[in-house]
Design a protein around this motif. Structure first.
Motif, mmCIF file in Angstrom:
data_model
loop_
_atom_site.group_PDB
_atom_site.id
_atom_site.type_symbol
_atom_site.label_atom_id
_atom_site.label_comp_id
_atom_site.label_asym_id
_atom_site.label_seq_id
_atom_site.Cartn_x
_atom_site.Cartn_y
_atom_site.Cartn_z
ATOM 1 N N GLY A 68 0.854 -1.196 0.000
ATOM 2 C CA GLY A 68 0.000 0.000 0.000
ATOM 3 C C GLY A 68 0.882 1.235 0.000
ATOM 4 O O GLY A 68 1.773 1.342 0.839
ATOM 5 N N THR A 69 0.646 2.140 -0.913
ATOM 6 C CA THR A 69 1.436 3.367 -0.968
ATOM 7 C C THR A 69 1.069 4.257 0.230
ATOM 8 O O THR A 69 -0.123 4.447 0.465
ATOM 9 C CB THR A 69 1.130 4.130 -2.278
ATOM 10 O OG1 THR A 69 1.214 3.206 -3.351
ATOM 11 C CG2 THR A 69 2.087 5.285 -2.498
ATOM 12 N N PRO A 70 2.001 4.788 1.021
ATOM 13 C CA PRO A 70 3.448 4.827 0.770
ATOM 14 C C PRO A 70 4.292 3.829 1.585
ATOM 15 O O PRO A 70 5.473 4.063 1.776
ATOM 16 C CB PRO A 70 3.787 6.246 1.213
ATOM 17 C CG PRO A 70 2.883 6.489 2.391
ATOM 18 C CD PRO A 70 1.620 5.710 2.114
ATOM 19 N N SER A 71 3.725 2.704 2.028
ATOM 20 C CA SER A 71 4.532 1.807 2.882
ATOM 21 C C SER A 71 5.192 0.661 2.118
ATOM 22 O O SER A 71 6.102 -0.003 2.627
ATOM 23 C CB SER A 71 3.649 1.218 3.998
ATOM 24 O OG SER A 71 2.682 0.342 3.442
ATOM 25 N N THR A 72 4.751 0.405 0.891
ATOM 26 C CA THR A 72 5.117 -0.812 0.155
ATOM 27 C C THR A 72 6.599 -1.199 0.202
ATOM 28 O O THR A 72 6.946 -2.342 0.482
ATOM 29 C CB THR A 72 4.708 -0.658 -1.331
ATOM 30 O OG1 THR A 72 3.365 -0.216 -1.378
ATOM 31 C CG2 THR A 72 4.861 -1.966 -2.069
ATOM 32 N N GLY A 129 8.970 -15.662 19.741
ATOM 33 C CA GLY A 129 10.382 -15.366 19.983
ATOM 34 C C GLY A 129 11.157 -14.708 18.856
ATOM 35 O O GLY A 129 12.347 -14.459 18.995
ATOM 36 N N ALA A 130 10.504 -14.406 17.719
ATOM 37 C CA ALA A 130 11.223 -13.723 16.631
ATOM 38 C C ALA A 130 10.898 -12.236 16.666
ATOM 39 O O ALA A 130 9.726 -11.857 16.627
ATOM 40 C CB ALA A 130 10.831 -14.309 15.282
ATOM 41 N N ARG A 131 11.905 -11.404 16.727
ATOM 42 C CA ARG A 131 11.666 -9.957 16.590
ATOM 43 C C ARG A 131 11.013 -9.730 15.223
ATOM 44 O O ARG A 131 11.512 -10.226 14.210
ATOM 45 C CB ARG A 131 12.977 -9.179 16.679
ATOM 46 C CG ARG A 131 13.525 -9.165 18.091
ATOM 47 C CD ARG A 131 14.780 -8.323 18.222
ATOM 48 N NE ARG A 131 15.186 -8.297 19.627
ATOM 49 C CZ ARG A 131 16.310 -7.740 20.070
ATOM 50 N NH1 ARG A 131 17.143 -7.169 19.214
ATOM 51 N NH2 ARG A 131 16.598 -7.757 21.350
ATOM 52 N N SER A 132 9.901 -9.007 15.217
ATOM 53 C CA SER A 132 9.086 -8.929 14.005
ATOM 54 C C SER A 132 8.638 -7.511 13.690
ATOM 55 O O SER A 132 8.628 -6.638 14.561
ATOM 56 C CB SER A 132 7.846 -9.820 14.170
ATOM 57 O OG SER A 132 8.243 -11.157 14.368
ATOM 58 N N ILE A 133 8.256 -7.321 12.429
ATOM 59 C CA ILE A 133 7.772 -5.999 11.991
ATOM 60 C C ILE A 133 6.680 -6.189 10.946
ATOM 61 O O ILE A 133 6.739 -7.128 10.146
ATOM 62 C CB ILE A 133 8.952 -5.162 11.418
ATOM 63 C CG1 ILE A 133 8.518 -3.718 11.113
ATOM 64 C CG2 ILE A 133 9.557 -5.796 10.169
ATOM 65 C CD1 ILE A 133 9.698 -2.773 10.835
ATOM 66 N N CYS A 134 5.664 -5.324 10.985
ATOM 67 C CA CYS A 134 4.712 -5.256 9.885
ATOM 68 C C CYS A 134 4.580 -3.791 9.487
ATOM 69 O O CYS A 134 4.893 -2.899 10.274
ATOM 70 C CB CYS A 134 3.362 -5.865 10.247
ATOM 71 S SG CYS A 134 2.441 -4.964 11.499
ATOM 72 N N ALA A 135 4.170 -3.562 8.254
ATOM 73 C CA ALA A 135 4.103 -2.186 7.746
ATOM 74 C C ALA A 135 2.890 -2.052 6.857
ATOM 75 O O ALA A 135 2.658 -2.894 5.995
ATOM 76 C CB ALA A 135 5.370 -1.866 6.954
ATOM 77 N N GLN A 136 2.114 -1.015 7.084
ATOM 78 C CA GLN A 136 0.933 -0.812 6.259
ATOM 79 C C GLN A 136 0.684 0.666 6.057
ATOM 80 O O GLN A 136 1.174 1.487 6.808
ATOM 81 C CB GLN A 136 -0.303 -1.431 6.895
ATOM 82 C CG GLN A 136 -0.562 -1.010 8.340
ATOM 83 C CD GLN A 136 -0.193 -2.099 9.325
ATOM 84 O OE1 GLN A 136 -0.795 -3.154 9.291
ATOM 85 N NE2 GLN A 136 0.803 -1.865 10.172
ATOM 86 N N LYS A 137 -0.087 0.967 5.001
ATOM 87 C CA LYS A 137 -0.500 2.351 4.839
ATOM 88 C C LYS A 137 -1.561 2.651 5.884
ATOM 89 O O LYS A 137 -2.100 1.716 6.509
ATOM 90 C CB LYS A 137 -0.983 2.617 3.415
ATOM 91 C CG LYS A 137 -2.284 1.945 3.036
ATOM 92 C CD LYS A 137 -2.641 2.274 1.582
ATOM 93 C CE LYS A 137 -2.949 3.753 1.452
ATOM 94 N NZ LYS A 137 -3.077 4.210 0.074
ATOM 95 N N HIS A 138 -1.889 3.934 6.040
ATOM 96 C CA HIS A 138 -2.815 4.310 7.114
ATOM 97 C C HIS A 138 -4.112 3.502 7.094
ATOM 98 O O HIS A 138 -4.517 2.942 8.119
ATOM 99 C CB HIS A 138 -3.078 5.819 7.081
ATOM 100 C CG HIS A 138 -3.646 6.355 5.797
ATOM 101 N ND1 HIS A 138 -3.537 5.681 4.615
ATOM 102 C CD2 HIS A 138 -4.324 7.495 5.522
ATOM 103 C CE1 HIS A 138 -4.132 6.401 3.657
ATOM 104 N NE2 HIS A 138 -4.614 7.495 4.191
#
Lengths: 192, 594
Positions: free
Chosen positions: B33-37, B71-80
């Motif tokens: 999703g723009t601008p997180s892609t 136990g895994a350091r994790s990240i997710c990213a999304q548009k607003h």
């Protein structure tokens, strides 16, 4: 130390992003703080696109103010006048002489302004209009239009050592297109 | 990829990915999703990070929560607006906390460069009671991800990184660091933490409130919240890219530069407010910081001057606060008056497989509910073939609602149009709803086998993963049938005749039906269709304008004679114009083009 502001504009798909990357890279190699801002998403869909590149001792905002641009580097004539008001009064427009018609013009409901270099001159805006697309086609690939224009631009940026441009091109351009792009840069340099 | 101490020129998104890598993050998931892609695309380049495209933001969020528990350091990213989709697990993750660090990126889009609304997701931090960082450049984006990982594990909470388009897509110089080796953490059964039954969640809420107080103490001393002493007359409070813009306009003012914006650093703010004469809050969209300032009982200048709509830039800030400005706005070059500059909105690309669908829907005078993707451009002229666009997946259920309201008045005319990626994201449930609740509209799934709008991310219809590994290809026809749609037809959208017949048959169907138009996006590098040269015999052109209804950028009307010309610099020889040209002026060769 003063800040240099370059606004690149054109039509989605013309290769403005690579050009702005190369300018930013050279400015960084030359020891400047650099910021660059552009909008993605629509870039491949034929819309009006713009990139801001700023370099100097220390840069805060990634956006160029109206009246702050030293150079508007336009990949298309209509876009040159769309963004001309970002220029300083003594700034300069460098534009490719190509015309790409917006849908409203190609469908016949609006007119593409005639003689854009003359409009710029009448507005007392210094301008260089070059047939960069013609040169790119002559070199065998219209996609190298962006690097032809960089060659023209390089003349106007004495603070960046000309060796750096070729260094950046060598790093950022895929190997199989390298020769073409180095030639394109030289061709642009010769055009200016 | 270590290059410790080396400097690189990175976008905010690339810097977030780099920060995640340096912080020892092992797992990442997102829906584009723009601008997180690009965050996930950059993460996918690191061998040490298992990064994947999810089918929607909710599944992504739930997956990273699971990974962080385990136990895994994790990240997710999304548009607003993606965070709206993921909001359900997001809120509860604040209660359960984590085991290994969890970083949640929300990339907002002030100015709506590529979005359907301008919501200010900083409000989510307050509502979910999760700490939040707002980077103001690429270096901070990287540093804040690393700080977020640390805080996440120290305070047992997910942490939000909130960017905007001008942070995600601006580039700046970033100093690189080494990757930290995160310690292994076991996943142990802990009902009182991970199973949010009401009695347990009640206790967890108390824990969250205590955590918030501790986080406020942290915010007051955070290295990312700082006072920059300057002119005492002007005390500017600001965060994110607004800080950089404000610095351009007010280089000598005093600043309270907020990097950790929730919980708000109240004590630090009080100290700042006592130092300056006028407090001005400069922020995009909502009065998020301003509300905190006012809650602290301090008068300030905020949204009555600074626009709430669109993004800010130095020119807008100058215009709003001219009375306080140290210098006048720069003089700019002026174009002579009377020059009309036609706008240049985005258009469907030459060769786009969606073009023929909108041409046909317009021809059949259908009522069309649209969805989110390149094909949203079908709403614009000359297609004008869309009556609503709300959010991801809404086309199908909007249509169902329209049927419920209009009944016989709309039957036989109503079509929902949705891309295959959007269908898998949140259209499938709507289709099931349609079947169950006896809707009968036609759903057209535009299957170009890729998530195109955001720049060609693979999805379950593409046959490969983010990491480029082969993946099972979803059978959309079977999915629709399994959901209860008995009439599913696949058609090539370049075969205009068959497309029209198929849609007509579907519209006449008293039961819900699905038409899948199948053809890859023309811009896909891997897609190399055989093309046959298209040409025009201008003597035969009768200026009927049929070809112009396709809205193809490669077709132009010659202003001198009003006849069509083909712009070969743009034409990709898809041949659609030859198919609609009635007098046969435009033709397509039968032998393959060079």
């Amino acid at each position: 130390m003063t800040t240099t502001n370059i606004l690149l504009c054109g039509v989605g798909g013309q290769g403005t992003l690579l050009a702005s990357n190369l300018i930013a890279d050279c400015a960084m190699k030359a020891g400047f703080d650099v910021k660059k801002s552009e909008i993605h998403g629509m870039a491949q869909r034929g819309g009006s696109v713009v990139s801001h590149v700023r370099f100097g001792e220390s840069i805060a905002s990634p956006i160029i103010r109206k009246g702050e641009a030293d150079i508007v580097l336009s990949f298309e004539e209509l876009e040159a006048i769309r963004w001309a008001e970002f220029l300083k009064p003594d700034g300069i427009v460098i534009t490719n002489s190509q015309k790409i018609l917006p849908m409203s013009v190609s469908a016949g409901s609006e007119k593409y302004p005639e003689n854009i270099p003359e409009i710029l001159s009448r507005s007392s805006i210094a301008n260089i209009c070059v047939d960069a697309i013609g040169k790119a086609i002559e070199l065998g690939n219209q996609k190298c239009l962006n690097v032809v224009l960089l060659g023209v631009l390089a003349h106007k940026l004495p603070m960046i050592d000309s060796i750096l441009w070729k260094e950046s091109i060598k790093e950022k351009v895929p190997q199989k297109l390298l020769d073409l792009n180095l030639k394109a840069f030289d061709a642009g340099w010769a055009l200016a | 990829m270590t290059h410790k101490g080396k400097k690189a020129f990175l976008s905010g998104n690339a810097a977030i990915a780099r920060g995640a890598w340096e912080a020892g993050i092992r797992f990442a998931s997102a829906y584009p999703g723009t601008p997180s892609t690009e965050i996930l695309e950059f993460l996918g380049k690191y061998d040490e990070i298992d990064a994947q495209w999810a089918v929607n933001e909710k599944t992504a969020m739930e997956t990273v929560i699971g990974a962080a528990y385990a136990g895994a350091r994790s990240i997710c990213a999304q548009k607003h607006v993606g965070l709206n989709v993921a909001a359900d697990p997001f809120f509860t993750a604040s209660y359960t906390g984590i085991n290994a660090a969890l970083v949640i990126v929300t990339a907002d889009d002030p100015g709506l460069h590529s979005s359907q609304n301008e919501q200010d997701n900083r409000n989510y931090a307050r509502m979910a009671k999760m700490p939040m960082f707002e980077p103001s450049n690429s270096q901070e984006a990287k540093d804040m991800v690393k700080a977020a990982v640390k805080i996440s594990e120290e305070y047992d909470t997910p942490v939000i990184i909130r960017t905007t388009t001008r942070i995600s897509h601006s580039e700046g110089v970033v100093e690189l660091g080494e990757r930290e080796n995160a310690p292994e953490r076991e996943f142990e059964r802990n009902m009182g933490k991970y199973c949010v039954l009401p009695a347990i969640a009640k206790k967890l809420h108390e824990k969250v409130e205590k955590r918030t107080s501790k986080l406020e103490e942290l915010s007051n001393k955070s290295e990312f919240n700082r006072i920059e002493k300057g002119d005492k007359k002007l005390g500017i409070i600001t965060s994110g890219v607004s800080y950089q813009h404000a610095k351009e306009v007010f280089p000598n003012a005093s600043f309270l530069k907020i990097g950790m914006s929730w919980p708000f650093p109240s004590e630090l703010f009080q100290k700042f407010a006592a130092m300056v004469e006028n407090v001005i809050v400069i922020e995009e969209n909502d009065p998020f910081l301003e509300m905190a300032v006012k809650a602290a009982g301090v008068e300030c200048i905020g949204k009555e001057k600074i626009p709430a709509c669109s993004e800010l830039n130095p020119d807008i800030i100058y215009e709003a606060l001219k009375d306080f400005a140290e210098a006048k706005a720069p003089k700019s070059a002026k174009l002579v008056s009377g020059v009309n500059i036609p706008v240049r909105p985005p258009v469907l690309c030459p060769g786009c497989p969606h073009r023929g669908v909108f041409y046909t829907l317009r021809k059949l005078n259908c009522t069309v509910t649209g969805d989110i993707g390149c094909y949203s451009l079908g709403a614009l002229a000359p297609h004008n073939a869309m009556h609503s666009i709300v959010c991801m997946g809404a086309s199908i259920t909007n249509a169902l609602g329209i049927e419920k309201a209009m009944k016989d008045k709309i039957h036989g005319k109503l079509v929902a149009v949705i891309g295959e990626s959007t269908f898998m994201h949140s259209g499938m449930t709507g289709l099931l709803d349609t079947v169950y609740n006896k809707g009968r509209h036609v759903t057209i799934i535009l299957d170009n086998s890729i998530t195109a709008m955001t720049g060609h991310q693979p999805n379950p219809a593409s046959g490969k993963t983010l990491k480029g590994e082969p993946a099972k290809v979803v059978n959309l026809e079977a999915v629709c049938k399994a959901l209860g749609v008995d009439h599913v037809t696949c058609v090539d959208p370049f075969d205009l005749k068959q497309l029209e017949e198929t849609i007509k048959t579907a519209l006449a169907d008293p039961e819900p039906s699905v038409v899948i138009t199948k053809r890859p996006c023309f811009l896909l590098k891997s897609y190399k269709p055989k093309t046959y040269k298209v040409s025009i015999n201008r003597e035969k052109c009768v200026k009927c304008g049929m070809c112009m209804k396709l809205g193809c950028p490669a077709l132009e009307i010659n202003p001198e004679d009003g006849k069509t010309v083909i712009n070969y610099a743009l034409c990709v020889h898809c041949g659609l114009c030859a198919k609609v040209c009635r007098p046969g002026a435009i033709t397509q060769a039968t032998e393959e083009a060079k």
